[in-house]
Design a protein around this motif. Structure first.
Motif, PDB file in Angstrom:
ATOM      1  N   ASN A 276       0.136  -7.490  -6.400  1.00  0.00           N
ATOM      2  CA  ASN A 276      -0.398  -6.650  -5.333  1.00  0.00           C
ATOM      3  C   ASN A 276      -1.924  -6.566  -5.458  1.00  0.00           C
ATOM      4  O   ASN A 276      -2.470  -6.444  -6.550  1.00  0.00           O
ATOM      5  N   ALA A 277      -2.597  -6.641  -4.324  1.00  0.00           N
ATOM      6  CA  ALA A 277      -4.055  -6.694  -4.325  1.00  0.00           C
ATOM      7  C   ALA A 277      -4.696  -5.444  -4.918  1.00  0.00           C
ATOM      8  O   ALA A 277      -5.853  -5.482  -5.359  1.00  0.00           O
TER       9      ALA A 277
ATOM     10  N   THR B 227       7.327   6.533  -1.436  1.00  0.00           N
ATOM     11  CA  THR B 227       6.663   6.407  -0.140  1.00  0.00           C
ATOM     12  C   THR B 227       5.762   5.173  -0.137  1.00  0.00           C
ATOM     13  O   THR B 227       5.666   4.453  -1.141  1.00  0.00           O
ATOM     14  N   ALA B 228       5.102   4.942   0.985  1.00  0.00           N
ATOM     15  CA  ALA B 228       4.207   3.789   1.110  1.00  0.00           C
ATOM     16  C   ALA B 228       3.014   4.161   1.974  1.00  0.00           C
ATOM     17  O   ALA B 228       3.040   5.142   2.724  1.00  0.00           O
ATOM     18  N   ASP B 229       1.941   3.388   1.829  1.00  0.00           N
ATOM     19  CA  ASP B 229       0.789   3.520   2.719  1.00  0.00           C
ATOM     20  C   ASP B 229       0.344   2.125   3.115  1.00  0.00           C
ATOM     21  O   ASP B 229       1.080   1.148   2.907  1.00  0.00           O
TER      22      ASP B 229
ATOM     23  N   GLY C 194       0.651  -0.602   0.379  1.00  0.00           N
ATOM     24  CA  GLY C 194       1.936  -1.046  -0.120  1.00  0.00           C
ATOM     25  C   GLY C 194       2.798   0.127  -0.548  1.00  0.00           C
ATOM     26  O   GLY C 194       2.540   1.282  -0.181  1.00  0.00           O
ATOM     27  N   ILE C 195       3.811  -0.158  -1.363  1.00  0.00           N
ATOM     28  CA  ILE C 195       4.742   0.861  -1.852  1.00  0.00           C
ATOM     29  C   ILE C 195       4.098   1.619  -3.005  1.00  0.00           C
ATOM     30  O   ILE C 195       3.527   1.006  -3.919  1.00  0.00           O
ATOM     31  N   LEU C 196       4.205   2.936  -2.985  1.00  0.00           N
ATOM     32  CA  LEU C 196       3.640   3.751  -4.059  1.00  0.00           C
ATOM     33  C   LEU C 196       4.739   4.053  -5.084  1.00  0.00           C
ATOM     34  O   LEU C 196       5.779   4.622  -4.720  1.00  0.00           O
TER      35      LEU C 196
ATOM     36  N   VAL D  94       1.934  -0.739  -5.276  1.00  0.00           N
ATOM     37  CA  VAL D  94       0.545  -0.445  -5.646  1.00  0.00           C
ATOM     38  C   VAL D  94       0.551   0.139  -7.061  1.00  0.00           C
ATOM     39  O   VAL D  94       0.644   1.353  -7.262  1.00  0.00           O
ATOM     40  N   TRP D  95       0.420  -0.713  -8.041  1.00  0.00           N
ATOM     41  CA  TRP D  95       0.500  -0.286  -9.440  1.00  0.00           C
ATOM     42  C   TRP D  95      -0.814   0.290  -9.955  1.00  0.00           C
ATOM     43  O   TRP D  95      -0.813   1.086 -10.888  1.00  0.00           O
ATOM     44  N   GLY D  96      -1.924  -0.124  -9.398  1.00  0.00           N
ATOM     45  CA  GLY D  96      -3.213   0.314  -9.934  1.00  0.00           C
ATOM     46  C   GLY D  96      -3.494  -0.363 -11.266  1.00  0.00           C
ATOM     47  O   GLY D  96      -3.021  -1.476 -11.530  1.00  0.00           O
TER      48      GLY D  96
END
Length: 285
Positions: A35-36, A96-98, A101-103, A146-148
């Motif tokens: 994921n970006a 949830t997602a934004d 991507g998926i949170l 979205v792993w960060g």
């Protein structure tokens, strides 16, 4: 390439310039982009040759141990048909997602988690999916969540050597695999299958964790092998790999998993394993 050429194929793709359905694809051909909005440094797979050996507990406990040492940690639950990771951490409800991507869900102490159970309307709904669908979901967990910033991601693999372990090894940048086992007579054959699969996929086996290794007598402190004498030292010697931990039978573990309190367990069984992973990280950085 015609059918005749396929029939006469030597299966040595390195010496062949043809492009055909029989050509073996390298691992890079299956890799899925991260994921970006993620930066994951180390990916460790936790696998077992069979179910029921406490693989998910080992995965969770390793994540907790590394988080306690100050690292940013995540767990990717790839065991889609038996997702027990969220329950052990007390995670319920849907993620949830934004627009990124998926949170992922986040535990009390900050461990990030994604699991099929966190996508379902009802966590008791069975996941009746075919292998390719499950494998595709696991790849989405890598590319769409979205792993960060993550120092260590632990991937809880389903038992055995089927579609999903194959997908994880081919699609994710797995740095090494930890094999979880138990002291039973069939363990040698089962471990051999897991080791051979990892080696075939060019994934280093980092070592073994033996669960249910013994029970400690509450009166005298003696270690009692309630499930038979351990064979893990002999197996480890055969493969020239370390035994990273021997985990006792402890009712506190079952209570913690049932109550979603894995992070509250005061255990030290994985300290040496954590130190091993830290050394591995220093070597590979």
């Amino acid at each position: 390439m015609g059918n005749e050429a396929v029939e006469n194929c030597s299966h040595n793709c390195d010496s062949c310039g043809e492009s055909c359905s029989a050509r073996k694809m390298g691992k890079a051909d299956f890799a899925v982009p991260m994921n970006a909005h993620s930066n994951i440094k180390h990916v460790i797979a936790v696998m077992s040759g069979k179910g029921g050996v406490g693989k998910s507990f080992v995965t969770s406990a390793l994540a907790v141990q590394m988080q306690k040492k100050g690292y940013k940690v995540a767990v990717l639950d790839a065991d889609a048909t038996g997702p027990s990771i969220p329950k052990g951490f007390g995670l319920h409800g849907q993620v949830t997602a934004d627009n990124r991507g998926i949170l992922p869900a986040v535990t009390k102490n900050g461990i990030k988690v994604i699991s099929v159970n966190l996508l379902l309307d009802d966590e008791e709904t069975p996941v009746v999916w075919r292998g390719p669908v499950i494998a595709g979901t696991v790849k989405q967990f890598w590319s769409e969540v979205v792993w960060g910033d993550i120092d260590y991601m632990f991937v809880d693999m389903p038992p055995g050597t089927g579609d999903v372990p194959l997908t994880v090894f081919q699609s994710l940048p797995v740095e090494g695999a930890i094999i979880v086992t138990s002291p039973q007579q069939l363990v040698g054959m089962i471990v051999a299958k897991a080791v051979n699969m990892a080696e075939e996929m060019e994934i280093p086996v980092l070592g073994f964790v033996e669960n249910y290794s013994y029970m400690v007598c509450s009166k005298c402190g003696e270690h009692m092998p309630v499930f038979g004498e351990s064979r893990i030292d002999g197996i480890a010697e055969k493969y020239m790999l370390p035994v990273l931990a021997k985990i006792p039978v402890d009712p506190a573990v079952a209570r913690a998993a049932d109550n979603g309190e894995i992070e509250e367990l005061g255990i030290s069984w994985f300290e040496e394993t954590a130190q091993f992973l830290e050394k591995l990280a220093r070597v590979t950085m």
